[in-house]
Design a protein around this motif. Structure first.
Motif, PDB file in Angstrom:
ATOM      1  N   LEU A 154     130.553  47.789  77.015  1.00  0.00           N
ATOM      2  CA  LEU A 154     130.415  48.978  77.860  1.00  0.00           C
ATOM      3  C   LEU A 154     129.540  48.688  79.071  1.00  0.00           C
ATOM      4  O   LEU A 154     129.875  49.035  80.207  1.00  0.00           O
ATOM      5  CB  LEU A 154     129.806  50.133  77.059  1.00  0.00           C
ATOM      6  CG  LEU A 154     130.721  50.917  76.125  1.00  0.00           C
ATOM      7  CD1 LEU A 154     129.891  51.790  75.203  1.00  0.00           C
ATOM      8  CD2 LEU A 154     131.709  51.773  76.921  1.00  0.00           C
ATOM      9  N   GLU A 155     128.420  48.036  78.825  1.00  0.00           N
ATOM     10  CA  GLU A 155     127.455  47.776  79.895  1.00  0.00           C
ATOM     11  C   GLU A 155     127.936  46.677  80.842  1.00  0.00           C
ATOM     12  O   GLU A 155     127.750  46.772  82.067  1.00  0.00           O
ATOM     13  CB  GLU A 155     126.104  47.394  79.284  1.00  0.00           C
ATOM     14  CG  GLU A 155     125.013  47.098  80.306  1.00  0.00           C
ATOM     15  CD  GLU A 155     124.672  48.292  81.183  1.00  0.00           C
ATOM     16  OE1 GLU A 155     124.386  48.086  82.382  1.00  0.00           O
ATOM     17  OE2 GLU A 155     124.711  49.438  80.678  1.00  0.00           O
ATOM     18  N   ASN A 156     128.552  45.652  80.308  1.00  0.00           N
ATOM     19  CA  ASN A 156     128.870  44.467  81.105  1.00  0.00           C
ATOM     20  C   ASN A 156     130.206  44.539  81.839  1.00  0.00           C
ATOM     21  O   ASN A 156     130.412  43.802  82.809  1.00  0.00           O
ATOM     22  CB  ASN A 156     128.861  43.223  80.215  1.00  0.00           C
ATOM     23  CG  ASN A 156     127.488  42.923  79.639  1.00  0.00           C
ATOM     24  OD1 ASN A 156     126.472  43.309  80.211  1.00  0.00           O
ATOM     25  ND2 ASN A 156     127.455  42.254  78.497  1.00  0.00           N
ATOM     26  N   LEU A 160     130.583  52.241  82.517  1.00  0.00           N
ATOM     27  CA  LEU A 160     129.600  53.323  82.541  1.00  0.00           C
ATOM     28  C   LEU A 160     129.206  53.687  83.969  1.00  0.00           C
ATOM     29  O   LEU A 160     128.900  52.816  84.782  1.00  0.00           O
ATOM     30  CB  LEU A 160     128.345  52.908  81.770  1.00  0.00           C
ATOM     31  CG  LEU A 160     128.552  52.565  80.290  1.00  0.00           C
ATOM     32  CD1 LEU A 160     127.274  52.002  79.697  1.00  0.00           C
ATOM     33  CD2 LEU A 160     129.014  53.797  79.513  1.00  0.00           C
ATOM     34  N   SER A 161     129.163  54.987  84.239  1.00  0.00           N
ATOM     35  CA  SER A 161     128.663  55.453  85.527  1.00  0.00           C
ATOM     36  C   SER A 161     127.145  55.281  85.570  1.00  0.00           C
ATOM     37  O   SER A 161     126.504  55.000  84.556  1.00  0.00           O
ATOM     38  CB  SER A 161     129.044  56.917  85.749  1.00  0.00           C
ATOM     39  OG  SER A 161     128.412  57.751  84.786  1.00  0.00           O
ATOM     40  N   ASP A 181     118.359  47.192  78.888  1.00  0.00           N
ATOM     41  CA  ASP A 181     117.064  47.654  79.371  1.00  0.00           C
ATOM     42  C   ASP A 181     117.147  48.976  80.123  1.00  0.00           C
ATOM     43  O   ASP A 181     116.165  49.720  80.185  1.00  0.00           O
ATOM     44  CB  ASP A 181     116.437  46.594  80.285  1.00  0.00           C
ATOM     45  CG  ASP A 181     116.037  45.337  79.531  1.00  0.00           C
ATOM     46  OD1 ASP A 181     115.864  45.423  78.295  1.00  0.00           O
ATOM     47  OD2 ASP A 181     115.910  44.289  80.175  1.00  0.00           O
ATOM     48  N   ASN A 182     118.307  49.259  80.706  1.00  0.00           N
ATOM     49  CA  ASN A 182     118.448  50.481  81.511  1.00  0.00           C
ATOM     50  C   ASN A 182     118.977  51.662  80.705  1.00  0.00           C
ATOM     51  O   ASN A 182     119.320  52.691  81.269  1.00  0.00           O
ATOM     52  CB  ASN A 182     119.363  50.230  82.718  1.00  0.00           C
ATOM     53  CG  ASN A 182     120.745  49.743  82.327  1.00  0.00           C
ATOM     54  OD1 ASN A 182     120.920  49.162  81.260  1.00  0.00           O
ATOM     55  ND2 ASN A 182     121.730  49.976  83.177  1.00  0.00           N
ATOM     56  N   TRP A 183     119.037  51.542  79.378  1.00  0.00           N
ATOM     57  CA  TRP A 183     119.392  52.663  78.514  1.00  0.00           C
ATOM     58  C   TRP A 183     118.109  53.288  77.981  1.00  0.00           C
ATOM     59  O   TRP A 183     117.278  52.610  77.369  1.00  0.00           O
ATOM     60  CB  TRP A 183     120.252  52.215  77.341  1.00  0.00           C
ATOM     61  CG  TRP A 183     121.655  51.827  77.690  1.00  0.00           C
ATOM     62  CD1 TRP A 183     122.112  51.367  78.886  1.00  0.00           C
ATOM     63  CD2 TRP A 183     122.772  51.823  76.804  1.00  0.00           C
ATOM     64  NE1 TRP A 183     123.440  51.084  78.807  1.00  0.00           N
ATOM     65  CE2 TRP A 183     123.886  51.353  77.545  1.00  0.00           C
ATOM     66  CE3 TRP A 183     122.951  52.168  75.463  1.00  0.00           C
ATOM     67  CZ2 TRP A 183     125.154  51.220  76.983  1.00  0.00           C
ATOM     68  CZ3 TRP A 183     124.207  52.031  74.905  1.00  0.00           C
ATOM     69  CH2 TRP A 183     125.296  51.572  75.656  1.00  0.00           C
ATOM     70  N   PHE A 199     121.667  58.501  74.575  1.00  0.00           N
ATOM     71  CA  PHE A 199     120.989  57.654  75.556  1.00  0.00           C
ATOM     72  C   PHE A 199     121.454  58.011  76.959  1.00  0.00           C
ATOM     73  O   PHE A 199     122.594  58.450  77.175  1.00  0.00           O
ATOM     74  CB  PHE A 199     121.286  56.175  75.282  1.00  0.00           C
ATOM     75  CG  PHE A 199     120.774  55.678  73.963  1.00  0.00           C
ATOM     76  CD1 PHE A 199     119.514  55.115  73.868  1.00  0.00           C
ATOM     77  CD2 PHE A 199     121.548  55.789  72.822  1.00  0.00           C
ATOM     78  CE1 PHE A 199     119.036  54.666  72.647  1.00  0.00           C
ATOM     79  CE2 PHE A 199     121.090  55.342  71.597  1.00  0.00           C
ATOM     80  CZ  PHE A 199     119.826  54.782  71.519  1.00  0.00           C
ATOM     81  N   ILE A 200     120.566  57.795  77.921  1.00  0.00           N
ATOM     82  CA  ILE A 200     120.896  57.939  79.347  1.00  0.00           C
ATOM     83  C   ILE A 200     120.833  56.567  79.980  1.00  0.00           C
ATOM     84  O   ILE A 200     119.853  55.828  79.810  1.00  0.00           O
ATOM     85  CB  ILE A 200     119.944  58.900  80.055  1.00  0.00           C
ATOM     86  CG1 ILE A 200     120.001  60.292  79.437  1.00  0.00           C
ATOM     87  CG2 ILE A 200     120.262  58.983  81.558  1.00  0.00           C
ATOM     88  CD1 ILE A 200     118.999  61.275  80.037  1.00  0.00           C
TER      89      ILE A 200
END
Length: 202
Positions: A154-156, A160-161, A181-183, A199-200
């Motif tokens: 999802l992250e890579n 995700l917006s 780290d940004n979640w 999570f945001i």
């Protein structure tokens, strides 16, 4: 039954004691009160109404006009709830053929125009370059080690917006894998044997 299909903990039921439940109930929105059949398969256990209601209280204001992704969709309870609450687009990914066919029938029953159904492996789906979603529901089969790979892809891979909300539902005893780290943890609760977290993505 295919490993990656029957989310050990299927979405939304018509009661808090949902073992053997044959339907999911839409809590609010366009299809409020509708009960939709669930494919009866071993390991398919819809998320309880209590958990679902808590989650949607957390994210209610974020759903209208949002793009939502429901991985390991199973009964489709979370995806259909988001669509009922006027998400712009909801994509449900489900590998099990019979569960997928039930989702198709339910989509036709409510005459949904904002739902896309895909009959495939959720992790394979995430391996391709993505288009950003605003809200993602992750409730993989228990004890199959699928969560970490889903998070990483999802992250890579661009799914995700910038300010995406990510919902994760797991067995209570599961040690959470390392998260990007940004979640940032926004909300967390335990209900029975289930832990659910929001999570945001910053």
């Amino acid at each position: 039954m295919a490993k990656n299909s029957m989310r050990k903990h299927q979405r939304s039921s018509s009661s808090q004691n949902n073992k053997g439940s044959g339907s999911i109930r839409i809590i609010s929105g366009l299809w409020r009160g509708r009960k939709l059949p669930v494919h009866d398969a071993e390991g398919l256990r819809p998320t309880t109404d209590r958990v679902k209601e808590t989650l949607f209280n957390w994210i209610a204001s974020d759903i209208p006009n949002a793009r939502c992704l429901d991985l390991f969709a199973g009964s489709g309870g979370l995806g259909f709830e988001a669509a009922s609450r006027q998400a712009e687009e909801v994509t449900l990914i489900e590998l099990n053929v019979k569960a997928f066919q039930q989702l198709q029938q339910n989509m036709q029953a409510v005459k949904a125009t904002n739902i896309t159904l895909l009959n495939q492996n959720s992790l394979n789906f995430l391996k391709q370059p993505g288009k950003p979603y605003d809200i993602v529901f992750i409730d993989p089969p228990f004890r199959q080690g699928l969560l970490l790979e889903a998070i990483e892809q999802l992250e890579n891979n661009g799914w995700l917006s910038d300010q995406a909300l990510i919902y994760i539902e797991t067995e209570k005893e599961l040690a959470m894998p390392a998260l990007p780290d940004n979640w940032t943890m926004h909300r967390e609760k335990v209900a029975g044997q289930v832990r659910f977290q929001l999570f945001i993505r910053e």
